[in-house]
Scaffold this motif. Structure first.
Motif, short mmCIF file in Angstrom:
data_model
loop_
_atom_site.label_atom_id
_atom_site.label_comp_id
_atom_site.label_asym_id
_atom_site.label_seq_id
_atom_site.Cartn_x
_atom_site.Cartn_y
_atom_site.Cartn_z
N SER A 119 39.18 61.19 13.78
CA SER A 119 39.35 60.48 12.83
C SER A 119 38.36 61.14 12.11
O SER A 119 38.05 59.85 11.01
CB SER A 119 38.21 59.28 13.80
N LYS A 120 38.05 61.86 12.48
CA LYS A 120 38.14 62.78 10.92
C LYS A 120 38.81 63.12 9.67
O LYS A 120 38.65 63.53 8.40
CB LYS A 120 37.13 63.79 10.75
N LYS A 130 37.13 63.18 18.40
CA LYS A 130 36.25 62.78 17.12
C LYS A 130 36.96 63.56 15.94
O LYS A 130 36.68 63.30 14.68
CB LYS A 130 35.54 63.73 17.30
N SER A 131 37.68 64.13 16.36
CA SER A 131 39.16 64.76 14.81
C SER A 131 39.47 64.37 14.74
O SER A 131 39.66 64.52 13.55
CB SER A 131 38.77 66.47 15.34
N GLU A 188 41.46 65.46 11.17
CA GLU A 188 41.66 66.70 10.70
C GLU A 188 42.76 67.21 12.47
O GLU A 188 43.31 66.05 12.87
CB GLU A 188 40.09 67.33 11.56
#
Ligand SMILES: Cc1ncc(C[n+]2csc(CCOP(=O)(O)OP(=O)(O)O)c2C)c(N)n1
Ligand code: SF4
Ligand SMILES: [Mg+2]
Lengths: 352, 603
Positions: free
Chosen positions: A300-301, A297-298, A303
């Protein structure tokens, strides 16, 4: 490595010594020949600090590497340790053989993102599968520094080279892959954050089995420009530490109390502890699937989540799985290795 | 014809044609052992496909009272069980060949000049084996019994061979014994013998063993103190690693806790296999890997690293037919040149070349000594024929010499050297061989930096032309020193001979026979067998003493002869190549025929 300016003390301070009576000086190596400002030099400096502070015996350590700017760095720390700068992408096999030959040794392997995730991906994955006892550090800059800045397999999709050329392919996330392969110590850090990196290296040195540290380590010469996702600026802007990390060595009595509500305390096999103090999100580094989910998830952002991503103590390492004798194979005498004449006669008898 | 024709006693070849995976391996093995237990020299050769089941396979059993164990193209007795090759096998038979065959095979164009013994194998197997699922496994044992009856093989020896073959499985012994007896009885009551072939007990195998080259090399590794063995499966090298695993598991464990005094790793590929062996050799273990052609190709970069960083490691190359995938189940001596100089730049490797199972054993353990003594890779050049086939041999003798572990400095020795320390890549003794230390040595001056890049005698990084040249030349000097300490050629001189034969490896057995054939035609020969590379002076001297030499090898390019030409350019005019490279093991006629032609004796 810039030191904070200090006023010289009136009397020379005795150099601090560690549990072996060694000074930090005993942990340094030859002067670096990397570009000034290269992230790799900061990683080297954190390795020196960690090894000095926990008191790693330099004569018991081997430093293994492949080929690349990153793989040159074993020359820049602990010159009293044996080092093997092998061939491109194949350090894992050489380290595996050396560690089988002598189970008394400790091992730090240094590799690059090209060395590990491009040419050496196969060997890297198999090293993880085998759980070879060693600390494996990737100096990850998204490019091949030594061959002047081509993309490596960890380069982000859309990240640009100096020439403006954009990368069309998704990156290999070495941490996610390691967790997938059941590596039992997986951390990500940033070369510029020695507060986080030093305790992670210390904890990695206490781990049983392979401890993977993927350290984002910018290449100041070929990948530090606008448009690169691995420049110093970009990494600083997107670095999200998961927790504040503290390391309590086994020899020290655990004095500092901690609040179990905000701090996770994990005991390592040698009796030392790693303490993870929550910053702003709850994160459980012992949950494999949770770790994979969070990383995905991170990323894909855009981060960079840094800290101890996954840990699981108690897994058998390669030496255990191989049922190796307590005596290192390299120390065995002829008497222990060559069966007797009677044995040969018996074998011959069976073939008659 | 009469069975009294003594020429045909104990001197013939049986060829068995079956389908791969049909279990004929154990039948053939029992047949060979029965003859062996009668004291008659015998050798088996498996001519098999690169396939698990279904393709044709042949097994040659050569019975030779003279003790010749090399390949023979001709066979006097065919046992034909495979419908797919039946017609072709018949077509290739020489007149008078005895043919034992399954009477269910379609019989068109049956040549009138062969001797046929049809046998109802399918019917017999139903009679002797009640469980239908096991019939496929025992049907081949029926021909063992039948052939035993036809040739006069002692059924007690067949029984003995069966018991050895299935020693922990009494049920299997009985099942197979019933099948063998069934074949024996059928032949006795229904076949009218009409051929001169037979066996008579001798005493030529007393005290001998039967073993494959790969098992022998594995024993060499066991007794040579190999502790780290990394490999990746490949025909025809796999059985070397597999037998080593068995031997180590039995003979290399701690007495108290049964922990291993060895590590065998099935690596992810041959690059990793050699990498692991190099890491282990660097750290002080006796380490090895085994492979064949494609694996050797993959190992090139690492071989150069070990050469230049001076790390002991043993590489077994059980050669198969190349280039490329080639024919994985066919033999060759095609890696001689490639392994000599494996890797880019100026590399030059040591190699030992065993020709017999005994040498697979003794040269393998010697390879570990040479690797540590000279701190360099040592190739053991075996091949499929030697490695995978069963050979008769004298039992191996226990190594007399202790391990030679080479120039390794201990902490105490380092202490004596004082502040100056040691030069990892220096040449203090003038023989080109440096001293090394092992990781973990408790001394502040022990450590050094190992790198495949340019370095000085003190193991520091250097790009200086003079440093580079000095280190490379010193290594070349080391290799020069090694030449005299490698296994020396074996030379047999014949008085009055003008011609020399030079061969190596598994060509040896066919060559012995070819020499006798040449002698029978009046051509006396000297014989030199190469056992170590690089070549040394003894080979040059031999060539000088011959009017000319025939260099016999199993490759297309005359690889060894090319090495000889490089080493002795002035003698190049005296060298003639005898080459064989179709994948079948070389046989005596492959050697004798071309030489007779050269010598002007057309036969
Ligand atoms: C077999 C082989 N191919 C290519 C090279 C050339 N080469 C040297 S280093 C390197 C890439 C190094 O990249 P990385 O591992 O990321 O290290 P960095 O220099 O970025 O620290 C390459 C391609 C080589 N040494 N060996
Ligand atoms: S090229 Fe990049 S990776 Fe290499 S030393 Fe310079 S900054 Fe570091
Ligand atoms: Mg890189």
């Amino acid at each position: 490595m810039t030191q904070p300016a200090t006023t010289p003390p009136a009397t020379p301070v005795q150099p601090k010594t560690n549990r072996l009576g060694l000074t930090r000086q005993n942990y340094t190596g030859s002067p670096s020949t990397l570009c000034p400002g290269c992230g790799h030099d900061s990683v080297t400096s954190s390795i020196i600090t960690a090894c000095f502070e926990v008191g790693i015996d330099p004569q018991q350590l081997i430093k293994m590497s492949g080929i690349g700017c990153s793989s040159k760095t074993p020359a820049y720390f602990m010159s009293q340790s044996f080092a093997f700068n092998s061939v491109h992408g194949r350090m894992p096999s050489v380290a595996t053989g050396a560690m089988l030959a002598n189970t008394d040794l400790k091992c730090i392997g240094i590799s690059g993102d090209g060395d590990t995730a491009s040419i050496g991906l196969g060997q890297f994955m198999h090293l993880l599968r085998r759980n070879v006892p060693m600390v494996y550090i990737i100096d990850n800059n998204g490019v091949y520094g030594l061959t002047k800045g081509q993309f490596s397999a960890t380069a982000d999709k859309g990240s640009k080279l100096k020439s403006g050329l954009a990368n069309d392919f998704p990156p290999i996330d070495c941490c996610a892959m390691a967790i997938e392969l059941k590596c039992s110590f997986v951390a990500r850090s940033f070369s510029g954050d020695n507060k986080q990196l030093v305790p992670l290296i210390k904890a990695a040195l206490s781990h049983k089995g392979t401890a993977l540290l993927d350290v984002i380590s910018p290449c100041i010469t070929f990948n530090n420009h606008e448009g690169s996702t691995m420049s110093y600026d970009s990494v600083r802007a997107h670095d999200i530490p998961l927790h504040e990390i503290g390391f309590v060595p086994a020899v020290e009595p655990i004095k500092a109390e901690f609040d179990p509500g905000t701090t996770k305390d994990i005991e390592l096999p040698d009796g030392s502890h790693i303490r993870l103090k929550k910053i702003d999100r709850d994160y459980d580094p012992t949950n494999r699937i949770g770790a994979l989910d969070t990383i995905e998830k991170s990323r894909s952002k855009g981060e960079w989540l840094t800290g101890l991503l996954y840990i699981r103590e108690g897994e058998p390492d390669y030496n255990t799985l191989m049922h190796l004798s307590k005596t290192p194979l390299a120390h065995m005498s002829e008497k222990e290795l060559r069966p007797s004449e009677t044995v040969l006669k018996e074998i011959m008898g069976e073939l008659m | 014809m009469s069975t009294q024709n003594t020429n045909k006693i104990n001197d013939f070849t049986i060829r068995v044609a079956t389908v791969n995976g049909s279990g004929s391996q154990s039948a053939n093995s029992v047949l060979i052992k029965s003859i062996f237990y009668m004291g008659i020299p015998v050798a088996g050769k498996n001519i098999f496909p690169s396939n698990i089941a279904g393709l044709p396979t042949w097994y040659n059993i050569r019975v030779s009272r003279e003790g010749y164990v090399g390949m023979r193209r001709d066979a006097e007795i065919l046992i034909l069980m495979n419908a797919d090759t039946f017609q072709e096998d018949l077509a290739q038979a020489k007149p008078g060949t005895v043919v034992v065959f399954n009477d269910k095979l379609p019989q068109q164009n049956m040549r009138p000049d062969l001797v046929y013994y049809p046998m109802p194998f399918n019917k017999l197997v139903q009679e002797c084996c009640e469980v239908s699922t096991l019939r496929k496994l025992v049907i081949n044992m029926i021909y063992v019994g039948a052939v035993a009856q036809l040739l006069g093989i002692d059924m007690d020896k067949v029984r003995h061979a069966l018991e050895r073959q299935f020693h922990n499985k009494p049920k299997a012994v009985e099942l197979n014994w019933k099948a063998a007896l069934c074949g024996f009885e059928y032949a006795k009551n229904n076949v009218k013998k009409n051929d001169p072939y037979g066996v008579l007990a001798m005493d030529k195998t007393t005290g001998k063993i039967v073993i494959t080259g790969n098992e022998s090399a594995a024993l060499g590794a066991l007794f040579g103190g190999c502790t780290v063995f990394a490999w990746y499966p490949i025909t025809p090298a796999s059985s070397l690693g597999e037998s080593l695993i068995d031997y180590l598991a039995q003979h290399r464990r701690e007495a108290e806790d049964h922990q291993a005094r060895f590590a065998v790793v099935q690596a992810e590929d041959e690059l990793a296999a050699l990498g692991m062996a190099i890491g282990a050799g660097w750290a002080g273990a006796r380490a090895a890997t085994s492979t064949s052609g494609p694996g050797i190709s993959l190992m090139a970069e690492f071989a150069g690293l070990a050469y230049f960083t001076e790390i002991p490691v043993v590489i077994f190359d059980v050669q198969r037919l190349g280039p490329s995938t080639g024919l994985p189940t066919r033999t060759s001596q095609g890696d001689i040149l490639f392994t000599q100089f494996l890797s880019h730049g100026d590399t030059h490797h040591l190699a030992v070349i065993p020709a017999t199972p005994e040498e697979c054993f003794s040269l393998s353990y010697e390879a570990f000594n040479l690797a540590e003594e000279f701190q360099t890779p040592v190739f053991v050049m075996s091949d499929l024929d030697l490695g995978m086939n069963n050979w008769m041999s004298d039992p191996f003798t226990y190594p007399k010499e202790p391990f030679r572990r080479g120039k390794v400095l201990t902490a105490e020795q380092l202490e004596k050297l004082g502040a100056a320390g040691f030069e990892r890549y220096g040449d203090p003794d003038g023989d080109g061989i440096p001293y090394r230390t092992l990781p973990g040595t408790k001394h502040p001056k022990a450590a050094y930096f190992t790198r495949g890049s340019g370095h000085t005698a003190r193991a520091t990084y250097s790009e200086k032309p003079e440093d580079w040249k000095w280190v490379l030349d010193r290594i070349a000097k080391k290799i020069e020193t090694a030449k005299e300490r490698l296994p020396q050629p074996v030379i047999e001189k014949t008085s009055g001979a003008k011609v020399g034969l030079i061969a190596y490896g598994s060509t040896h057995f066919a060559l012995i026979e070819a020499r006798d054939q040449l002698a029978a035609q009046g051509i006396k020969t000297h014989y030199l067998r190469i056992r170590g590379l690089p070549l040394n002076g003894a080979v040059g001297k031999f060539i000088e003493e011959c009017e000319y030499v025939y260099v016999v090898e199993q490759n297309q390019q005359g690889q060894m002869m090319n090495l000889m030409k490089m080493n002795y350019p002035a003698l190049a005019g005296r060298m003639r190549s005898v080459l064989h490279y179709d994948g079948m093991p070389i046989d005596a006629s492959n050697i004798a025929q071309p030489i007779l032609k050269w010598e002007g004796k057309n036969l």
